[in-house]
Design a protein around this motif. Structure first.
Motif, PDB file in Angstrom:
ATOM      1  N   SER A  37       0.812  -1.220   0.000  1.00 15.62           N
ATOM      2  CA  SER A  37       0.000   0.000   0.000  1.00 15.62           C
ATOM      3  C   SER A  37       0.846   1.270   0.000  1.00 15.62           C
ATOM      4  CB  SER A  37      -0.918   0.024   1.224  1.00 15.62           C
ATOM      5  OG  SER A  37      -1.782  -1.081   1.200  1.00 15.62           O
ATOM      6  N   PHE A  38       2.149   1.135   0.209  1.00 16.88           N
ATOM      7  CA  PHE A  38       3.037   2.292   0.271  1.00 16.88           C
ATOM      8  C   PHE A  38       4.254   2.067  -0.634  1.00 16.88           C
ATOM      9  CE2 PHE A  38       0.608   2.131   4.139  1.00 16.88           C
ATOM     10  CZ  PHE A  38       0.175   3.436   4.293  1.00 16.88           C
ATOM     11  N   PRO A  39       4.016   1.890  -1.942  1.00 14.55           N
ATOM     12  CA  PRO A  39       5.132   1.593  -2.844  1.00 14.55           C
ATOM     13  C   PRO A  39       5.992   2.830  -3.104  1.00 14.55           C
ATOM     14  CG  PRO A  39       3.132   1.920  -4.107  1.00 14.55           C
ATOM     15  CD  PRO A  39       2.738   1.989  -2.639  1.00 14.55           C
ATOM     16  N   VAL A  40       7.245   2.597  -3.463  1.00 15.43           N
ATOM     17  CA  VAL A  40       8.123   3.683  -3.888  1.00 15.43           C
ATOM     18  C   VAL A  40       8.187   3.677  -5.408  1.00 15.43           C
ATOM     19  CG1 VAL A  40       9.480   3.746  -1.767  1.00 15.43           C
ATOM     20  CG2 VAL A  40      10.188   2.248  -3.628  1.00 15.43           C
ATOM     21  N   GLU A  41       8.492   4.844  -5.987  1.00 12.47           N
ATOM     22  CA  GLU A  41       8.502   4.953  -7.448  1.00 12.47           C
ATOM     23  C   GLU A  41       9.597   4.119  -8.084  1.00 12.47           C
ATOM     24  OE1 GLU A  41       8.284   8.900  -9.030  1.00 12.47           O
ATOM     25  OE2 GLU A  41       6.790   9.486  -7.540  1.00 12.47           O
ATOM     26  N   LYS A  42      10.805   4.186  -7.542  1.00 14.49           N
ATOM     27  CA  LYS A  42      11.884   3.387  -8.111  1.00 14.49           C
ATOM     28  C   LYS A  42      12.890   3.017  -7.032  1.00 14.49           C
ATOM     29  CE  LYS A  42      14.261   7.471  -9.904  1.00 14.49           C
ATOM     30  NZ  LYS A  42      14.851   8.100 -11.061  1.00 14.49           N
ATOM     31  N   GLN A  72      25.255  -2.944   4.343  1.00 15.11           N
ATOM     32  CA  GLN A  72      24.176  -3.816   3.882  1.00 15.11           C
ATOM     33  C   GLN A  72      23.491  -3.255   2.639  1.00 15.11           C
ATOM     34  OE1 GLN A  72      20.792  -4.059   6.710  1.00 15.11           O
ATOM     35  NE2 GLN A  72      21.807  -2.401   7.785  1.00 15.11           N
ATOM     36  N   GLY A  73      23.776  -2.019   2.290  1.00 12.82           N
ATOM     37  CA  GLY A  73      23.199  -1.418   1.078  1.00 12.82           C
ATOM     38  C   GLY A  73      21.796  -0.896   1.294  1.00 12.82           C
ATOM     39  N   VAL A  74      21.191  -0.510   0.191  1.00 14.37           N
ATOM     40  CA  VAL A  74      19.832   0.031   0.228  1.00 14.37           C
ATOM     41  C   VAL A  74      18.887  -1.071   0.709  1.00 14.37           C
ATOM     42  CG1 VAL A  74      17.951   0.940  -1.185  1.00 14.37           C
ATOM     43  CG2 VAL A  74      20.299   1.690  -1.617  1.00 14.37           C
ATOM     44  N   ASN A  75      18.054  -0.737   1.713  1.00 12.80           N
ATOM     45  CA  ASN A  75      17.112  -1.732   2.236  1.00 12.80           C
ATOM     46  C   ASN A  75      15.735  -1.155   2.552  1.00 12.80           C
ATOM     47  OD1 ASN A  75      17.485  -0.328   4.638  1.00 12.80           O
ATOM     48  ND2 ASN A  75      18.591  -1.975   5.670  1.00 12.80           N
ATOM     49  N   PHE A  76      15.531   0.146   2.202  1.00 11.72           N
ATOM     50  CA  PHE A  76      14.280   0.790   2.586  1.00 11.72           C
ATOM     51  C   PHE A  76      13.923   1.900   1.597  1.00 11.72           C
ATOM     52  CE2 PHE A  76      12.240   4.267   5.143  1.00 11.72           C
ATOM     53  CZ  PHE A  76      11.025   3.646   5.347  1.00 11.72           C
ATOM     54  N   HIS A  79      15.938   4.116  -1.828  1.00 10.59           N
ATOM     55  CA  HIS A  79      17.342   4.532  -1.820  1.00 10.59           C
ATOM     56  C   HIS A  79      17.854   4.906  -0.420  1.00 10.59           C
ATOM     57  CE1 HIS A  79      16.538   8.960  -1.600  1.00 10.59           C
ATOM     58  NE2 HIS A  79      15.451   8.630  -2.275  1.00 10.59           N
ATOM     59  N   TYR A  80      17.275   4.281   0.583  1.00 11.93           N
ATOM     60  CA  TYR A  80      17.688   4.525   1.962  1.00 11.93           C
ATOM     61  C   TYR A  80      18.195   3.234   2.591  1.00 11.93           C
ATOM     62  CZ  TYR A  80      14.977   8.828   1.494  1.00 11.93           C
ATOM     63  OH  TYR A  80      14.496  10.032   1.069  1.00 11.93           O
ATOM     64  N   THR A  81      19.016   3.391   3.598  1.00  9.76           N
ATOM     65  CA  THR A  81      19.432   2.260   4.418  1.00  9.76           C
ATOM     66  C   THR A  81      18.985   2.534   5.840  1.00  9.76           C
ATOM     67  OG1 THR A  81      21.374   1.812   3.054  1.00  9.76           O
ATOM     68  CG2 THR A  81      21.393   0.912   5.284  1.00  9.76           C
ATOM     69  N   ILE A  82      18.223   1.608   6.403  1.00  3.83           N
ATOM     70  CA  ILE A  82      17.874   1.687   7.821  1.00  3.83           C
ATOM     71  C   ILE A  82      18.925   0.895   8.579  1.00  3.83           C
ATOM     72  CG2 ILE A  82      16.265   0.858   9.596  1.00  3.83           C
ATOM     73  CD1 ILE A  82      13.987   1.781   7.923  1.00  3.83           C
ATOM     74  N   ILE A 119      12.615  -2.748   0.972  1.00  2.00           N
ATOM     75  CA  ILE A 119      13.291  -1.883   0.022  1.00  2.00           C
ATOM     76  C   ILE A 119      12.308  -1.177  -0.922  1.00  2.00           C
ATOM     77  CG2 ILE A 119      13.676  -3.716  -1.672  1.00  2.00           C
ATOM     78  CD1 ILE A 119      16.417  -2.426  -2.258  1.00  2.00           C
ATOM     79  N   ASP A 120      11.174  -1.806  -1.214  1.00  2.00           N
ATOM     80  CA  ASP A 120      10.242  -1.266  -2.204  1.00  2.00           C
ATOM     81  C   ASP A 120       9.037  -0.562  -1.589  1.00  2.00           C
ATOM     82  OD1 ASP A 120       9.095  -3.534  -1.143  1.00  2.00           O
ATOM     83  OD2 ASP A 120       8.492  -4.387  -3.068  1.00  2.00           O
TER      84      ASP A 120
END
Length: 165
Positions: A37-42, A72-76, A79-82, A119-120
């Motif tokens: 329900s809360f997708p990211v564009e890319k 760990q790279g992008v995970n949220f 383009h964010y890392t938590i 991530i997405d």
């Protein structure tokens, strides 16, 4: 029927009907709180700007955990890392690193039994219900409720506090 009694009955009916509508709305909101329900564009996985440790004192103070967590790279949210770490018994905190700019954000969010994110999606779940279910029932009240946040404009916007069935 006098006017005073009519207004009292009208007011009572209004309160009851509003409460009922809020129950229906809450159930509707509960059912819609999913990562989908809360997708990211890319999703930009190759983003790896250096972490900006000078943007606030916390970034410098937690530089080791941030640097290790960033590996760990992008995970949220595309383009964010938590990065999460413990702050005592049944206590976890988090930071959000923007992998495009290196900016670090420290939301004032504390969990007892962890976080869930993808991530997405821009949805963050604090104290996920599946984690709370692992806590013995007699202790669950002390571990807090499941809380939902949406990441928007570099901050978490609270959506609601409740247990999703």
């Amino acid at each position: 029927m006098n006017l005073k009694r009519f207004l009292l009955l009208f007011f009572a009916s209004f309160i009851l009907s509003t409460g009922y509508s809020q129950k229906l709305l809450s159930q509707s909101v509960i059912n819609s709180l999913s990562f989908e329900s809360f997708p990211v564009e890319k999703i930009i996985c190759n983003s790896s700007a250096p972490i900006n440790l000078s943007n606030n004192s916390n970034a410098y103070k937690f530089r080791t955990v941030l640097t290790e967590g960033a590996k760990q790279g992008v995970n949220f949210a595309g383009h964010y890392t938590i990065v999460t770490w413990g702050c005592g018994t049944s206590c976890q905190v988090l930071a959000v690193i923007d992998r495009q700019t290196g900016q670090v954000y420290f939301p004032e969010i504390v969990a007892s039994v962890g976080f869930d994110y993808q991530i997405d999606s821009s949805l963050l779940i604090v104290n996920p219900s599946q984690n709370l279910q692992k806590v013995p029932e007699r202790y669950r009240q002390t571990y807090g409720e499941t809380t939902y946040y949406k990441w928007e404009n570099n901050q978490f916007i609270p959506l609601s506090n409740f247990h999703k069935n």
